[in-house]
Motif scaffolding. Structure first.
Motif, PDB file in Angstrom:
ATOM      1  N   PRO A 129       0.829  -1.212   0.000  1.00 62.97           N
ATOM      2  CA  PRO A 129       0.000   0.000   0.000  1.00 62.97           C
ATOM      3  C   PRO A 129       0.859   1.256   0.000  1.00 62.97           C
ATOM      4  CG  PRO A 129       0.024  -0.982   2.166  1.00 62.97           C
ATOM      5  CD  PRO A 129       0.756  -1.922   1.263  1.00 62.97           C
ATOM      6  N   LYS A 130       0.294   2.321  -0.555  1.00 65.74           N
ATOM      7  CA  LYS A 130       0.986   3.605  -0.611  1.00 65.74           C
ATOM      8  C   LYS A 130       0.179   4.633   0.167  1.00 65.74           C
ATOM      9  CE  LYS A 130       3.074   2.656  -5.027  1.00 65.74           C
ATOM     10  NZ  LYS A 130       3.213   2.991  -6.425  1.00 65.74           N
ATOM     11  N   PHE A 131       0.907   5.551   0.824  1.00 62.17           N
ATOM     12  CA  PHE A 131       0.289   6.573   1.649  1.00 62.17           C
ATOM     13  C   PHE A 131       0.878   7.930   1.297  1.00 62.17           C
ATOM     14  CE2 PHE A 131       0.223   2.632   4.019  1.00 62.17           C
ATOM     15  CZ  PHE A 131      -1.076   2.577   4.481  1.00 62.17           C
ATOM     16  N   ARG A 132       0.039   8.964   1.388  1.00 61.52           N
ATOM     17  CA  ARG A 132       0.482  10.350   1.211  1.00 61.52           C
ATOM     18  C   ARG A 132       0.500  11.029   2.565  1.00 61.52           C
ATOM     19  NH1 ARG A 132      -3.495  13.177  -2.629  1.00 61.52           N
ATOM     20  NH2 ARG A 132      -4.882  11.691  -1.672  1.00 61.52           N
TER      21      ARG A 132
ATOM     22  N   ARG B  83       5.609  10.800   0.614  1.00 62.94           N
ATOM     23  CA  ARG B  83       4.907   9.545   0.318  1.00 62.94           C
ATOM     24  C   ARG B  83       5.649   8.409   1.001  1.00 62.94           C
ATOM     25  NH1 ARG B  83       1.296  10.176  -3.966  1.00 62.94           N
ATOM     26  NH2 ARG B  83       1.628  12.056  -5.162  1.00 62.94           N
ATOM     27  N   VAL B  84       4.864   7.448   1.473  1.00 63.38           N
ATOM     28  CA  VAL B  84       5.432   6.283   2.140  1.00 63.38           C
ATOM     29  C   VAL B  84       4.845   5.042   1.488  1.00 63.38           C
ATOM     30  CG1 VAL B  84       5.733   5.077   4.340  1.00 63.38           C
ATOM     31  CG2 VAL B  84       5.507   7.550   4.308  1.00 63.38           C
ATOM     32  N   SER B  85       5.704   4.066   1.208  1.00 61.81           N
ATOM     33  CA  SER B  85       5.224   2.793   0.682  1.00 61.81           C
ATOM     34  C   SER B  85       6.199   1.701   1.050  1.00 61.81           C
ATOM     35  CB  SER B  85       5.051   2.847  -0.836  1.00 61.81           C
ATOM     36  OG  SER B  85       6.291   3.052  -1.463  1.00 61.81           O
TER      37      SER B  85
ATOM     38  N   PHE C 106      11.374   4.243   3.339  1.00 65.67           N
ATOM     39  CA  PHE C 106      11.752   5.580   2.907  1.00 65.67           C
ATOM     40  C   PHE C 106      10.520   6.471   2.867  1.00 65.67           C
ATOM     41  CE2 PHE C 106      14.740   2.637   0.973  1.00 65.67           C
ATOM     42  CZ  PHE C 106      15.943   3.162   1.395  1.00 65.67           C
ATOM     43  N   VAL C 107      10.680   7.697   3.328  1.00 63.34           N
ATOM     44  CA  VAL C 107       9.629   8.705   3.208  1.00 63.34           C
ATOM     45  C   VAL C 107      10.101   9.656   2.110  1.00 63.34           C
ATOM     46  CG1 VAL C 107       8.275  10.480   4.375  1.00 63.34           C
ATOM     47  CG2 VAL C 107       9.092   8.490   5.658  1.00 63.34           C
TER      48      VAL C 107
END
Length: 189
Positions: free
Chosen positions: A63-66, A76-78, A89-90
């Motif tokens: 999943p990917k997050f903003r 972004r974090v994934s 990594f952010v």
């Protein structure tokens, strides 16, 4: 550096939880839920102003997050496939998260500078301590703690496929099973 305390049980509940400092003063409210695409977890100050949000962009294994700070996209974090599972990594902030999902201990770096550490502190593991270097980073670190908690809980639910196929040791006196071979019948010419 200020230490903030967060109830880990409240992270998975779909309710509002309070983030407190080392003097037991309420500092932030954590509101939102996970699970569906476009779900949002928001961090508000006690006064009611929106500090930061984390929005889920995609579902699935990776999943990917903003990350939004004062309504502006900052990173972004994934999760990524690879050998090193314990490094995240952010992107955008150039932060690196290093730690262990099983034990709940993480450190967040920007280059060589320590931004924050996230640790489970109670014996039952229900309280998370966030040690943050600067007040401007606190809301973002709370957001990252919610993402890490979600991934840790999701990882604990997944079965280990290698465990099911791993050879087991025989107890004393036990004989290894064998496959009886049937003679091969020759076809008549």
């Amino acid at each position: 550096m200020r230490v903030l305390y967060l109830n880990q049980a409240a992270l998975s509940a779909k309710a509002t939880s309070v983030v407190r400092d080392q003097h037991n003063q309420s500092r932030y409210l954590l509101v939102g839920k996970w699970g569906l695409r476009a779900d949002v977890v928001s961090v508000y100050t006690i006064a009611g102003s929106l500090e930061a949000e984390v929005k889920q962009e995609t579902l699935g294994l990776l999943p990917k997050f903003r990350l939004l700070y004062h309504r502006q996209l900052v990173g972004r974090v994934s999760k990524t496939f690879g050998v090193i599972r314990e490094v995240l990594f952010v992107r955008g902030l150039n932060w690196i998260i290093m730690g262990n999902l099983n034990h709940g201990h993480f450190k967040i770096y920007h280059g060589r500078d320590l931004i924050a550490s996230i640790d489970r502190v109670s014996a039952s593991g229900n309280t998370v301590a966030l040690t943050v270097d600067h007040p401007d980073h606190e809301a973002l670190v709370i957001c990252l703690a919610t993402i890490l908690d979600r991934w840790a809980k999701h990882q604990q639910r997944l079965p280990n496929p290698l465990k099911a196929w791993a050879p087991r040791t025989l107890s004393p006196g036990e004989v290894a099973p064998s496959i009886a071979r049937q003679p091969v019948k020759k076809l008549a010419d």
